[in-house]
Design a protein around this motif. Structure first.
Motif, short mmCIF file in Angstrom:
data_model
loop_
_atom_site.label_atom_id
_atom_site.label_comp_id
_atom_site.label_asym_id
_atom_site.label_seq_id
_atom_site.Cartn_x
_atom_site.Cartn_y
_atom_site.Cartn_z
N TYR A 119 31.27 36.01 45.13
CA TYR A 119 31.11 34.62 44.68
C TYR A 119 30.35 34.55 43.37
O TYR A 119 30.73 33.82 42.45
N MET A 120 29.26 35.32 43.27
CA MET A 120 28.46 35.26 42.05
C MET A 120 29.17 35.93 40.88
O MET A 120 29.02 35.51 39.73
N THR A 121 29.94 36.98 41.15
CA THR A 121 30.75 37.58 40.07
C THR A 121 31.71 36.54 39.51
O THR A 121 31.84 36.38 38.28
N SER A 122 32.37 35.81 40.40
CA SER A 122 33.30 34.78 39.95
C SER A 122 32.58 33.69 39.18
O SER A 122 33.07 33.20 38.15
N THR A 123 31.38 33.31 39.65
CA THR A 123 30.61 32.26 38.98
C THR A 123 30.22 32.67 37.57
O THR A 123 30.35 31.88 36.61
N PHE A 124 29.78 33.91 37.41
CA PHE A 124 29.34 34.36 36.10
C PHE A 124 30.50 34.74 35.19
O PHE A 124 30.31 34.88 33.98
N ILE A 125 31.67 34.91 35.76
CA ILE A 125 32.88 35.03 34.92
C ILE A 125 33.26 33.66 34.38
O ILE A 125 33.56 33.49 33.20
N VAL A 126 33.25 32.66 35.26
CA VAL A 126 33.80 31.36 34.89
C VAL A 126 32.82 30.50 34.07
O VAL A 126 33.26 29.68 33.27
N THR A 127 31.51 30.70 34.26
CA THR A 127 30.54 29.83 33.58
C THR A 127 30.64 29.90 32.06
O THR A 127 30.84 28.86 31.40
N MET A 168 22.31 40.74 45.03
CA MET A 168 23.75 40.63 44.78
C MET A 168 24.07 39.52 43.78
O MET A 168 25.11 39.57 43.12
N ILE A 169 23.18 38.53 43.68
CA ILE A 169 23.34 37.50 42.66
C ILE A 169 23.34 38.13 41.29
O ILE A 169 24.17 37.84 40.42
N PHE A 170 22.40 39.07 41.10
CA PHE A 170 22.23 39.67 39.78
C PHE A 170 23.22 40.81 39.54
O PHE A 170 23.67 41.00 38.41
N VAL A 171 23.56 41.54 40.60
CA VAL A 171 24.60 42.56 40.46
C VAL A 171 25.93 41.88 40.13
O VAL A 171 26.69 42.33 39.26
N GLY A 172 26.20 40.79 40.85
CA GLY A 172 27.41 40.01 40.54
C GLY A 172 27.37 39.45 39.13
O GLY A 172 28.39 39.40 38.44
N GLY A 173 26.16 39.05 38.69
CA GLY A 173 26.01 38.56 37.33
C GLY A 173 26.30 39.63 36.30
O GLY A 173 26.95 39.38 35.27
N THR A 174 25.83 40.86 36.57
CA THR A 174 26.09 41.97 35.66
C THR A 174 27.59 42.21 35.50
O THR A 174 28.12 42.27 34.39
N VAL A 175 28.26 42.35 36.64
CA VAL A 175 29.71 42.59 36.61
C VAL A 175 30.44 41.39 36.02
O VAL A 175 31.35 41.54 35.19
N GLY A 176 30.03 40.19 36.43
CA GLY A 176 30.72 38.98 35.99
C GLY A 176 30.63 38.76 34.49
O GLY A 176 31.63 38.48 33.82
N GLY A 200 33.75 39.19 32.30
CA GLY A 200 34.15 37.93 31.67
C GLY A 200 34.15 38.02 30.16
O GLY A 200 35.08 37.54 29.49
N GLY A 201 33.10 38.64 29.58
CA GLY A 201 33.05 38.79 28.12
C GLY A 201 34.18 39.64 27.60
O GLY A 201 34.80 39.31 26.57
N PHE A 202 34.48 40.74 28.31
CA PHE A 202 35.59 41.61 27.90
C PHE A 202 36.93 40.88 27.99
O PHE A 202 37.75 40.94 27.05
N LEU A 203 37.16 40.19 29.11
CA LEU A 203 38.44 39.49 29.29
C LEU A 203 38.63 38.40 28.25
O LEU A 203 39.73 38.23 27.70
N GLN A 204 37.56 37.65 27.96
CA GLN A 204 37.67 36.58 26.96
C GLN A 204 37.99 37.14 25.57
O GLN A 204 38.83 36.60 24.85
N GLN A 205 37.32 38.24 25.22
CA GLN A 205 37.52 38.78 23.88
C GLN A 205 38.88 39.44 23.72
O GLN A 205 39.51 39.31 22.67
#
Length: 457
Positions: A21-29, A175-183, A187-192
């Motif tokens: 959930y947090m990976t998805s959140t930090f990808i989408v934010t 897991m909030i922060f691990v998800g944040g790291t991955v997200g 997310g930055g790679f996918l956007q670029q």
């Protein structure tokens, strides 16, 4: 093999749910923030080529101001819609089980992700359609429902072992922060490399994985479920508890009289949770705008790298540093030290004017996640096994209000101080964390937690 599988199920429980959930959140934010900035630029400048590259317009104050106010509306929508389900779902999970509450946010996030993807693909669609995506995410409480169900689950699983509970909650919090790291990295790679549509597709994929994990692996613990609270044990109440009664149970768990100063301590802990979340939401709501503005002038990719490093160090603070320090330092002392480091990180961020200073913020703030893990554990220790979901539900509803309040404060303040002191919102965040430090000191001076005893009103 079956015994080994059941043992593994007790070790690996809600952590992947929070991670997905947090990976998805930090990808989408950052993705929806960037999409809002781009669409605001297109509406104001009428130049799609210019607006497709943030480098060409990131210093435009009108775009920054308008985008900040739309982000305020987005977060306000998310917050207002999240509050009613957040306050009811915890009490319901005490009876129906935690897994259902965990699954709800991901179900509607699939629809929200589809809408954001459509807004990204259709160039002429209004930026205000993103507000509907925020409403869909909020209908089941969003991330606060994930937290209340996950931490209630762990409280059920570790009933009777306070040290084990604190460590398990620290791992789950990490897991909030691990998800944040991955997200943020993903997310930055996918956007670029592939654009916003790829980020929104990854967001949808994370929620599919979360639903599959909940359905195929997770099992509800037997402790703390399907029990009655006080007078709610009549056959009529057992057969049908309506929405208002679920809300009433959440309030009752928090405001009932308890032995000693336990009720006051619980209120202070929930207030600390509120301020911690207020600051965290405020931080993320303006960080992209702040770092893209001169003289820092971060790109989207560099923003993703910074957030990934920051989240990685926060995760290390909980997974690596915290268990070691707990052997020689009391958990409340660690919580207070964590608040001090978080204050220092916000002050440094407020005055950062180049890249290395911004990245130093991540290093200074590495222990900042410890305080909230301790706060959740202490809160859980005060209430009974049949009140875990109700207490976390109330706490979650308080966290949901933070989205609206933080956006009002920080997205509203940021444009006002942009030309004078752009880092002023982070100074305000440091002041809020100083209040948390004072509250933690107050709590630590109260008598130790007694065995749970509820006094009659």
């Amino acid at each position: 093999m079956s015994a080994w599988k059941e043992k593994l199920r007790r070790v690996v429980t809600v952590e992947p749910v929070i991670f997905f959930y947090m990976t998805s959140t930090f990808i989408v934010t950052p993705a929806y923030q960037q999409m809002i900035i781009t669409k605001v630029c297109q509406a104001l400048l009428k130049n799609e080529t210019l607006c497709s590259n943030p480098k060409h317009h990131k210093g435009d104050e009108e775009i920054q101001t308008t985008a900040s106010y739309i982000l305020l509306l987005f977060n306000a929508t998310l917050s207002l819609v999240s509050i009613p389900p957040a306050i009811m779902l915890g009490s319901w999970s005490d009876r129906a089980g935690r897994r259902w509450v965990m699954a709800f946010p991901s179900l509607l996030s699939l629809l929200s992700g589809g809408l954001l993807l459509a807004v990204s693909l259709l160039g002429n669609i209004s930026v205000y359609w993103t507000l509907l995506a925020a409403a869909l995410t909020g209908l089941t409480g969003g991330h606060v429902s994930i937290f209340l169900s996950s931490f209630s689950y762990l409280a059920d699983l570790t009933m009777g072992s306070s040290s084990s509970r604190t460590l398990r909650m620290a791992v789950a919090e990490s897991m909030i922060f691990v998800g944040g790291t991955v997200g943020f990295l993903l997310g930055g790679f996918l956007q670029q490399e592939f654009g916003l549509k790829a980020a929104f597709a990854a967001y949808i994929g994370c929620h599919v994985l979360a639903l599959l994990y909940i359905a195929l692996w997770l099992r509800d613990p037997s402790t703390g479920r399907n029990t009655c609270i006080a007078e709610q044990c009549s056959p009529e109440d057992q057969s049908r508890l309506n929405i208002l009664k679920y809300a009433k149970l959440s309030f009752k768990a928090v405001f009932k009289r308890r032995s000693g100063q336990e009720r006051l301590k619980l209120h202070f802990l929930i207030l600390c949770t509120f301020i911690n979340n207020l600051v965290a939401v405020g931080d993320q709501s303006i960080l992209l705008l702040y770092l893209m503005y001169e003289p820092r002038e971060f790109t989207t990719a560099l923003f993703g790298v910074f957030n990934s490093v920051r989240m990685l160090l926060l995760g290390f603070g909980l997974l690596g540093l915290f268990p070691v320090l707990m052997r020689c330092i009391k958990e409340m002392t660690l919580a207070k030290l964590s608040a001090v480091f978080r204050i220092a990180s916000y002050v440094l961020l407020a005055f950062s004017n180049n890249t290395w200073m911004v990245f130093l913020v991540a290093v200074v703030g590495a222990p900042a996640g410890i305080s909230q893990a301790v706060i959740r554990s202490l809160s859980s220790a005060i209430v009974g096994p049949d009140e875990q979901g109700a207490m976390f539900s109330f706490s979650a509803s308080v966290e949901a209000t933070c989205i609206l309040i933080a956006s009002t404060i920080f997205n509203g303040l940021y444009p006002l101080t942009l030309t004078t002191v752009p880092g002023m919102p982070y100074i305000i965040m440091a002041v809020f964390m100083l209040i948390v430090l004072i509250l933690l000191q107050w709590i630590s001076e109260m008598p130790a937690t007694h065995p749970r005893l509820v006094l009659s009103d």
